[in-house]
Scaffold this motif. Structure first.
Motif, PDB file in Angstrom:
ATOM      1  N   LYS A  57       0.836  -1.204   0.000  1.00  0.00           N
ATOM      2  CA  LYS A  57       0.000   0.000   0.000  1.00  0.00           C
ATOM      3  C   LYS A  57       0.870   1.254   0.000  1.00  0.00           C
ATOM      4  CE  LYS A  57      -4.438   0.895   0.505  1.00  0.00           C
ATOM      5  NZ  LYS A  57      -5.369   0.565  -0.537  1.00  0.00           N
ATOM      6  N   GLY A  58       1.999   1.204   0.713  1.00  0.00           N
ATOM      7  CA  GLY A  58       2.904   2.341   0.768  1.00  0.00           C
ATOM      8  C   GLY A  58       3.935   2.173   1.868  1.00  0.00           C
ATOM      9  N   MET A  59       4.769   3.183   2.014  1.00  0.00           N
ATOM     10  CA  MET A  59       5.790   3.188   3.049  1.00  0.00           C
ATOM     11  C   MET A  59       5.165   3.713   4.343  1.00  0.00           C
ATOM     12  SD  MET A  59       8.187   1.996   1.265  1.00  0.00           S
ATOM     13  CE  MET A  59       9.533   2.085   2.390  1.00  0.00           C
ATOM     14  N   ALA A  60       5.749   3.299   5.470  1.00  0.00           N
ATOM     15  CA  ALA A  60       5.181   3.660   6.769  1.00  0.00           C
ATOM     16  C   ALA A  60       6.211   4.352   7.636  1.00  0.00           C
ATOM     17  CB  ALA A  60       4.684   2.408   7.482  1.00  0.00           C
ATOM     18  N   VAL A  61       5.703   5.147   8.570  1.00  0.00           N
ATOM     19  CA  VAL A  61       6.538   5.759   9.596  1.00  0.00           C
ATOM     20  C   VAL A  61       5.744   5.760  10.895  1.00  0.00           C
ATOM     21  CG1 VAL A  61       5.828   8.146   9.126  1.00  0.00           C
ATOM     22  CG2 VAL A  61       8.047   7.702  10.145  1.00  0.00           C
ATOM     23  N   ARG A  62       6.425   5.463  11.980  1.00  0.00           N
ATOM     24  CA  ARG A  62       5.779   5.465  13.286  1.00  0.00           C
ATOM     25  C   ARG A  62       5.982   6.839  13.921  1.00  0.00           C
ATOM     26  NH1 ARG A  62       3.750   1.484  16.188  1.00  0.00           N
ATOM     27  NH2 ARG A  62       4.724  -0.065  14.860  1.00  0.00           N
ATOM     28  N   SER A  63       4.889   7.463  14.304  1.00  0.00           N
ATOM     29  CA  SER A  63       4.929   8.790  14.899  1.00  0.00           C
ATOM     30  C   SER A  63       5.560   8.729  16.286  1.00  0.00           C
ATOM     31  CB  SER A  63       3.512   9.354  15.001  1.00  0.00           C
ATOM     32  OG  SER A  63       3.524  10.565  15.695  1.00  0.00           O
ATOM     33  N   THR A  64       6.435   9.666  16.577  1.00  0.00           N
ATOM     34  CA  THR A  64       7.072   9.712  17.890  1.00  0.00           C
ATOM     35  C   THR A  64       6.151  10.289  18.954  1.00  0.00           C
ATOM     36  OG1 THR A  64       8.063  11.834  17.325  1.00  0.00           O
ATOM     37  CG2 THR A  64       9.412   9.869  16.992  1.00  0.00           C
ATOM     38  N   THR A  65       5.167  11.084  18.532  1.00  0.00           N
ATOM     39  CA  THR A  65       4.280  11.709  19.512  1.00  0.00           C
ATOM     40  C   THR A  65       3.180  10.770  19.994  1.00  0.00           C
ATOM     41  OG1 THR A  65       2.953  12.647  17.722  1.00  0.00           O
ATOM     42  CG2 THR A  65       4.680  14.037  18.666  1.00  0.00           C
TER      43      THR A  65
END
Length: 115
Positions: free
Chosen positions: A32-40
């Motif tokens: 589906k796409g690339m992911a990033v985990r939010s630090t907040t």
């Protein structure tokens, strides 16, 4: 990364590796796409096409190779093992063909599934 031969030297920016890797990974079936985990808030977010490089980490090895870590979001109902193998193969091929640098390893982290 710096490559040298008898004609001179070539410097390849890490942005090149992340852009090429993100493009190769998102072109694979089931991604589906690339992911990033939010630090907040700790939640996983789907990245837009222009910020795909945040889901890619490139490590430069002492022997002149690179190791790549990808964080992806896949579609629901796909075979995770098949999708990950496809991504590993495609990323290894595209990065080595485009940059001329050997890829030592590709690690795929599936962070989420989308329906």
């Amino acid at each position: 990364m710096k490559l040298e031969n008898e004609l001179g030297e070539i410097r390849i920016s890490s942005d090149v590796f992340t852009t090429v890797t993100g493009s190769a990974a998102t072109n694979c079936y089931g991604v589906k796409g690339m992911a990033v985990r939010s630090t907040t808030d700790g939640l996983v977010h789907l990245l837009k096409r222009e910020s795909m490089s945040k889901g890619v980490k490139v490590y430069y090895n002492a022997d002149g190779t690179v190791s790549i870590e990808l964080h992806i979001i896949v579609e629901n109902g796909v075979n995770l093992m098949a999708v990950c193998r496809s991504i590993m193969s495609e990323v290894r091929y595209v990065v080595s063909k485009t940059t001329g640098v050997e890829v030592a390893s590709v690690d795929v982290c599936v962070d989420s599934m989308r329906f």
